[in-house]
Design an enzyme around this catalytic site. Structure first.
Site, mmCIF file in Angstrom:
data_model
loop_
_atom_site.group_PDB
_atom_site.id
_atom_site.type_symbol
_atom_site.label_atom_id
_atom_site.label_comp_id
_atom_site.label_asym_id
_atom_site.label_seq_id
_atom_site.Cartn_x
_atom_site.Cartn_y
_atom_site.Cartn_z
ATOM 1 N N ASP A 12 0.724 -0.971 0.301
ATOM 2 C CA ASP A 12 0.093 0.424 -0.103
ATOM 3 C C ASP A 12 1.226 0.746 -0.199
ATOM 4 O O ASP A 12 0.689 2.310 0.803
ATOM 5 C CB ASP A 12 -0.642 -0.002 0.789
ATOM 6 N N GLY A 14 1.103 3.029 -2.988
ATOM 7 C CA GLY A 14 1.335 3.820 -3.528
ATOM 8 C C GLY A 14 1.845 3.108 -4.492
ATOM 9 O O GLY A 14 1.848 4.185 -6.365
ATOM 10 N N LYS A 15 1.720 1.978 -5.091
ATOM 11 C CA LYS A 15 2.555 1.628 -6.100
ATOM 12 C C LYS A 15 1.623 2.219 -7.506
ATOM 13 O O LYS A 15 2.342 1.743 -8.937
ATOM 14 C CB LYS A 15 3.042 0.260 -5.957
ATOM 15 N N GLY A 39 -3.859 -4.582 -4.417
ATOM 16 C CA GLY A 39 -5.284 -3.851 -4.877
ATOM 17 C C GLY A 39 -4.170 -2.338 -4.858
ATOM 18 O O GLY A 39 -3.906 -1.301 -3.795
ATOM 19 N N HIS A 40 -3.738 -1.993 -6.734
ATOM 20 C CA HIS A 40 -3.523 -0.611 -6.260
ATOM 21 C C HIS A 40 -4.173 0.482 -7.799
ATOM 22 O O HIS A 40 -5.030 -0.299 -8.229
ATOM 23 C CB HIS A 40 -2.385 -0.870 -7.549
ATOM 24 N N GLN A 221 2.491 -5.905 -3.183
ATOM 25 C CA GLN A 221 2.392 -6.160 -1.609
ATOM 26 C C GLN A 221 3.902 -5.265 -0.996
ATOM 27 O O GLN A 221 4.089 -4.681 -1.920
ATOM 28 C CB GLN A 221 2.600 -6.982 -0.506
HETATM 29 P P1 IMP Z 1 -2.418 -13.077 2.140
HETATM 30 O O1 IMP Z 1 -1.547 -12.346 1.168
HETATM 31 O O2 IMP Z 1 -3.981 -12.795 2.043
HETATM 32 O O3 IMP Z 1 -2.169 -14.488 2.285
HETATM 33 O O4 IMP Z 1 -2.401 -12.103 3.461
HETATM 34 C C1 IMP Z 1 -1.533 -12.261 4.342
HETATM 35 C C2 IMP Z 1 -0.565 -10.933 4.663
HETATM 36 O O5 IMP Z 1 -1.099 -9.935 4.065
HETATM 37 C C3 IMP Z 1 -1.984 -10.358 5.404
HETATM 38 O O6 IMP Z 1 -1.619 -9.389 6.581
HETATM 39 C C4 IMP Z 1 -2.402 -8.960 3.934
HETATM 40 O O7 IMP Z 1 -2.888 -7.876 5.049
HETATM 41 C C5 IMP Z 1 -0.955 -8.621 4.311
HETATM 42 N N1 IMP Z 1 -1.633 -8.212 2.525
HETATM 43 C C6 IMP Z 1 -0.817 -9.029 0.993
HETATM 44 N N2 IMP Z 1 -2.224 -7.812 -0.120
HETATM 45 C C7 IMP Z 1 -1.300 -6.910 0.840
HETATM 46 C C8 IMP Z 1 -0.925 -5.744 0.065
HETATM 47 O O8 IMP Z 1 -1.317 -5.438 -1.544
HETATM 48 N N3 IMP Z 1 -1.571 -4.405 0.923
HETATM 49 C C9 IMP Z 1 -0.845 -4.281 2.121
HETATM 50 N N4 IMP Z 1 -0.582 -5.530 2.140
HETATM 51 C C10 IMP Z 1 -1.145 -7.048 2.007
#
Ligand code: IMP
Length: 418
Positions: A12, A14-15, A39-40, A221
């Site tokens: 998150d 801001g990519k 979610g971008h 991520q």
């Molecule tokens: P998962 O990727 O759904 O298995 O989640 C594992 C961890 O990564 C959790 O803490 C999620 O909130 C975090 N997470 C997964 N994708 C994102 C992202 O795009 N942005 C921020 N946190 C993420």
């Protein structure tokens, strides 16, 4: 000029907006890991686009967007994303969107397993419940279903049957949960297959480096959600660091000219896990409100805190970043004082090395003066307030790396070249 772009915090950063900006001079934009846990967000002329799987480069004409082998694809989400973009007048066709044959497919049982495992864990991870972890588990266990299988009914049926034999047993016996019907999944996924077949291809030749073809590898991520180098076990299930860009897209050691690290001007985290500079007081609430810190995928409120230079320095090294892009500087505009974490203490002692367990440390802060001026409309580096420049200089000095761009607002054009 080939570039890799990664997040330097917990995602998150801001990519999405940065990718939209940087891909102007790139030909091919490749997403190499993660799935629709990401979610971008990109805002163009007040219209918000949220991308979960498709690289945001799709908004620009004449770009080829690739979903690489390292990505896990939920076909339903991908089809919805394609439809929404098309409705907004954006061209999405097999010409400009290519999905690797080797990308793995998220199945309904992955989503359920994600939820059930999370429920049963004594120490929650706070996953997005999108089935990401269980899909990567099946990939490593060699029982996954790939895009190549999805588009081949015989292969898909065979693999689905094998998987359901195992998954239904686990669901029934270990979780006392409802089992899945082979026919229902086959029917649903055949519809997806029909819609996605034109996009699925062997991307190896396409990606083979040729003269005059430049790549942007888009990470999802952030570094501290990396399955190896993140705050394990509070991480996602893929490698989010820059070194995975090539593996997750099927390229060997091509020349990478730039490794760009995106860092937010403060820190946020969604889900569980250690976060040394987290603010649970009004200041945290300020960042959450002003920075609109709610997940683009799940809508969950993000935990917020001061900028942590210790993790950023670690991320810079892990990713071999040579340029930093600082985002959301404008969110700091109203503050009289701004803190940055420059060291950690454990049991009252300053730590020299990066700790194994971030939950055991307390941050040591330095306080910088705020600028208390609106920066959203500033478009040149020289126009930024002196204190904002000092804040940026502090980051550059601590990380021993240049900040190349500073984003000062949601809009596409609110970005300053340094
Ligand atoms: P998962 O990727 O759904 O298995 O989640 C594992 C961890 O990564 C959790 O803490 C999620 O909130 C975090 N997470 C997964 N994708 C994102 C992202 O795009 N942005 C921020 N946190 C993420």
């Amino acid at each position: 000029m080939n570039a890799i772009l990664v997040g330097l915090q917990w995602g998150d950063e801001g990519k999405g907006k940065v990718i939209d900006f940087l891909c102007r001079d790139k030909d091919v934009i490749v997403r190499f890991q993660g799935g629709n846990n990401a979610g971008h967000t990109v805002v163009i002329d007040g219209k918000k686009f949220i991308f979960h799987l498709i690289p945001s480069g799709i908004l620009r004409k004449d770009k080829i967007c690739v979903i690489g082998n390292g990505v896990v694809v939920d076909p339903k989400v991908l089809i919805e994303e394609i439809e929404v973009l098309k409705k907004s007048g954006i061209k999405v066709s097999p010409e400009n969107l290519k999905i690797s044959l080797f990308a793995h497919v998220i199945m309904p049982y992955h989503r359920i397993m994600d939820t059930l495992r999370e429920k049963n864990r004594s120490q929650k991870i706070g996953t997005t419940m999108r089935g990401i972890g269980p899909c990567y588990v099946d990939k490593a266990a060699r029982c996954g279903i790939r895009m190549a299988d999805l588009v081949d009914i015989d292969s898909f049926s065979r693999r689905l049957k094998d998987n359901l034999e195992e998954k239904n047993l686990i669901l029934e016996k270990a979780y006392q949960a409802q089992v899945f019907s082979f026919d229902a999944i086959l029917k649903e996924y055949q519809v997806f297959a029909k819609m996605l077949t034109p996009y699925v291809c062997d991307i190896t030749d396409l990606l083979y480096p040729k003269k005059n073809k430049s790549f942007l590898f888009e990470g999802a991520q952030g570094t501290f959600l990396d399955v190896d180098f993140g705050t394990y076990p509070f991480v996602t299930s893929s490698a989010t660091v820059s070194s995975n860009a090539l593996l997750g897209s099927g390229l060997s050691f091509i020349k990478i000219n730039e490794i760009l690290g995106v860092a937010k001007a403060y820190t946020t985290r969604v889900g569980e896990g250690p976060f040394p500079t987290e603010l649970t007081d009004d200041m945290g609430g300020y960042f959450q409100k002003k920075g609109k810190e709610f997940g683009a995928t799940t809508g969950r409120p993000r935990r917020c805190g001061w900028l942590d230079l210790v993790i950023l320095r670690r991320a810079r090294i892990l990713n071999n970043v040579n340029k930093i892009i600082l985002t959301k500087l404008d969110i700091l505009d109203d503050l009289k004082e701004i803190k940055v974490c420059t060291a950690y203490k454990q049991n009252g002692k300053l730590l020299k090395n990066f700790p194994l367990d971030l939950s055991a440390v307390t941050p040591v802060y330095e306080t910088l003066k705020g600028w208390r001026r609106k920066t959203e409309d500033i478009r040149s580096y020289s126009g930024l307030p002196a204190e904002a420049k000092k804040y940026i200089a502090k980051i550059e000095k601590f990380l021993d790396c240049k900040v190349s761009y500073v984003s000062v607002g949601e809009m596409r054009e609110a970005i300053i070249k340094k």
